[in-house]
Motif scaffolding. Structure first.
Motif, PDB file in Angstrom:
ATOM      1  N   UNK A  68       7.502   6.539   5.757  1.00  0.00           N
ATOM      2  CA  UNK A  68       6.935   7.108   6.977  1.00  0.00           C
ATOM      3  C   UNK A  68       5.512   6.593   7.208  1.00  0.00           C
ATOM      4  N   UNK A  69       4.718   6.528   6.148  1.00  0.00           N
ATOM      5  CA  UNK A  69       3.366   5.995   6.264  1.00  0.00           C
ATOM      6  C   UNK A  69       3.406   4.505   6.606  1.00  0.00           C
ATOM      7  N   UNK A  70       4.293   3.789   5.948  1.00  0.00           N
ATOM      8  CA  UNK A  70       4.479   2.360   6.227  1.00  0.00           C
ATOM      9  C   UNK A  70       4.772   2.153   7.715  1.00  0.00           C
ATOM     10  N   UNK A  71       5.712   2.918   8.247  1.00  0.00           N
ATOM     11  CA  UNK A  71       6.095   2.774   9.660  1.00  0.00           C
ATOM     12  C   UNK A  71       4.948   3.182  10.580  1.00  0.00           C
ATOM     13  N   UNK A  72       4.293   4.284  10.268  1.00  0.00           N
ATOM     14  CA  UNK A  72       3.202   4.791  11.105  1.00  0.00           C
ATOM     15  C   UNK A  72       2.069   3.770  11.214  1.00  0.00           C
ATOM     16  N   UNK A  73       1.762   3.110  10.107  1.00  0.00           N
ATOM     17  CA  UNK A  73       0.638   2.179  10.103  1.00  0.00           C
ATOM     18  C   UNK A  73       0.946   0.864  10.813  1.00  0.00           C
ATOM     19  N   UNK A  74       2.193   0.632  11.175  1.00  0.00           N
ATOM     20  CA  UNK A  74       2.554  -0.548  11.977  1.00  0.00           C
ATOM     21  C   UNK A  74       2.407  -0.267  13.477  1.00  0.00           C
ATOM     22  N   UNK A  75       2.271   0.995  13.844  1.00  0.00           N
ATOM     23  CA  UNK A  75       2.334   1.405  15.244  1.00  0.00           C
ATOM     24  C   UNK A  75       1.277   0.739  16.116  1.00  0.00           C
ATOM     25  N   UNK A  76       0.037   0.674  15.665  1.00  0.00           N
ATOM     26  CA  UNK A  76      -1.026   0.088  16.492  1.00  0.00           C
ATOM     27  C   UNK A  76      -0.734  -1.376  16.811  1.00  0.00           C
ATOM     28  N   UNK A  77      -0.250  -2.122  15.826  1.00  0.00           N
ATOM     29  CA  UNK A  77       0.080  -3.527  16.072  1.00  0.00           C
ATOM     30  C   UNK A  77       1.214  -3.631  17.092  1.00  0.00           C
ATOM     31  N   UNK A  78       2.243  -2.847  16.910  1.00  0.00           N
ATOM     32  CA  UNK A  78       3.390  -2.884  17.829  1.00  0.00           C
ATOM     33  C   UNK A  78       2.943  -2.519  19.236  1.00  0.00           C
ATOM     34  N   UNK A  79       2.121  -1.467  19.378  1.00  0.00           N
ATOM     35  CA  UNK A  79       1.606  -1.061  20.699  1.00  0.00           C
ATOM     36  C   UNK A  79       0.789  -2.197  21.333  1.00  0.00           C
ATOM     37  N   UNK A  80      -0.021  -2.871  20.526  1.00  0.00           N
ATOM     38  CA  UNK A  80      -0.850  -3.951  21.079  1.00  0.00           C
ATOM     39  C   UNK A  80       0.017  -5.084  21.623  1.00  0.00           C
ATOM     40  N   UNK A  81       1.104  -5.402  20.930  1.00  0.00           N
ATOM     41  CA  UNK A  81       2.017  -6.439  21.413  1.00  0.00           C
ATOM     42  C   UNK A  81       2.713  -5.975  22.688  1.00  0.00           C
ATOM     43  N   UNK A  82       3.173  -4.735  22.708  1.00  0.00           N
ATOM     44  CA  UNK A  82       3.841  -4.220  23.918  1.00  0.00           C
ATOM     45  C   UNK A  82       2.879  -4.189  25.100  1.00  0.00           C
ATOM     46  N   UNK A  83       1.609  -3.893  24.857  1.00  0.00           N
ATOM     47  CA  UNK A  83       0.616  -3.919  25.937  1.00  0.00           C
ATOM     48  C   UNK A  83       0.445  -5.329  26.484  1.00  0.00           C
ATOM     49  N   UNK A  84       0.461  -6.319  25.603  1.00  0.00           N
ATOM     50  CA  UNK A  84       0.367  -7.710  26.051  1.00  0.00           C
ATOM     51  C   UNK A  84       1.603  -8.086  26.880  1.00  0.00           C
ATOM     52  N   UNK A 141       0.822  -1.215   0.000  1.00  0.00           N
ATOM     53  CA  UNK A 141       0.000   0.000   0.000  1.00  0.00           C
ATOM     54  C   UNK A 141       0.859   1.269   0.000  1.00  0.00           C
ATOM     55  N   UNK A 142       2.094   1.163   0.487  1.00  0.00           N
ATOM     56  CA  UNK A 142       2.973   2.332   0.625  1.00  0.00           C
ATOM     57  C   UNK A 142       4.350   2.068   0.014  1.00  0.00           C
ATOM     58  N   UNK A 143       4.436   1.734  -1.275  1.00  0.00           N
ATOM     59  CA  UNK A 143       5.717   1.342  -1.859  1.00  0.00           C
ATOM     60  C   UNK A 143       6.753   2.460  -1.957  1.00  0.00           C
ATOM     61  N   UNK A 144       6.315   3.698  -1.748  1.00  0.00           N
ATOM     62  CA  UNK A 144       7.272   4.805  -1.819  1.00  0.00           C
ATOM     63  C   UNK A 144       7.113   5.777  -0.652  1.00  0.00           C
ATOM     64  N   UNK A 145       6.511   5.296   0.445  1.00  0.00           N
ATOM     65  CA  UNK A 145       6.306   6.165   1.603  1.00  0.00           C
ATOM     66  C   UNK A 145       6.671   5.419   2.887  1.00  0.00           C
TER      67      UNK A 145
END
Length: 169
Positions: free
Chosen positions: A150-166, A144-148
């Motif tokens: 920052x967007x690629x990284x930003x959109x991973x944040x919720x998943x990473x936060x959910x794992x850290x919360x666990x 979805x973000x082959x040339x962005x």
């Protein structure tokens, strides 16, 4: 394969060569700035066996004192690293190569971002279901973000936060 051209986001299949690339770079870094380091770790997706990743070796360097990072800039430049000021919070950040092959994140011991990086990496190494779910998300986001990046990284944040919360309960 190692190296991500500027402005591109793509994933490649994990390879054991990434661990070897980290270990080789670790030796070079230790020779130049070992006196300032407490630890050096392979972080990011290339550190997780069987996880597709952008082909860049991420390295975390742990310092006793944050200000010692300033003494490391010139020696790391001899290895081809470029210091990038104010790129990411609470760290010295360096990258190497064009296409980019290595990134250094230099933290003071106990830094919260460092601790999160290590916890997340270790969780993915030890939890196949989380690793597979993260990989599927990364594939979707890279397409979805082959040339962005920052967007690629930003959109991973919720998943990473959910794992850290666990992990943190």
């Amino acid at each position: 394969m190692l190296g991500l051209p500027r402005g591109e986001v793509f994933l490649v299949s994990w390879t054991k060569e990434w661990k070897e690339a980290f270990l080789n770079e670790k030796k070079l870094i230790e020779k130049l700035i070992g006196e300032y380091m407490i630890d050096i770790q392979h972080i990011g997706s290339t550190a997780v066996p069987h996880l597709k990743a952008k082909p860049i070796i991420d390295i975390a360097i742990v310092l006793e004192r944050f200000e010692d990072g300033l003494k490391c800039i010139a020696p790391l430049e001899k290895l081809g690293y470029k210091y990038r000021e104010n790129v990411l919070p609470e760290r010295y950040y360096f990258n190497k190569g064009e296409p980019r092959t290595h990134q250094i994140h230099m933290y003071e011991k106990g830094n919260k971002y460092l601790m999160e990086q290590l916890k997340f990496r270790n969780h993915l190494i030890n939890n196949d279901a989380a690793r597979i779910e993260y990989e599927q998300l990364k594939i979707q986001l890279s397409q979805a973000n082959p040339s962005n990046k920052h967007q690629y990284a930003e959109e991973k944040t919720d998943f990473i936060r959910s794992i850290l919360n666990i992990i943190n309960g």
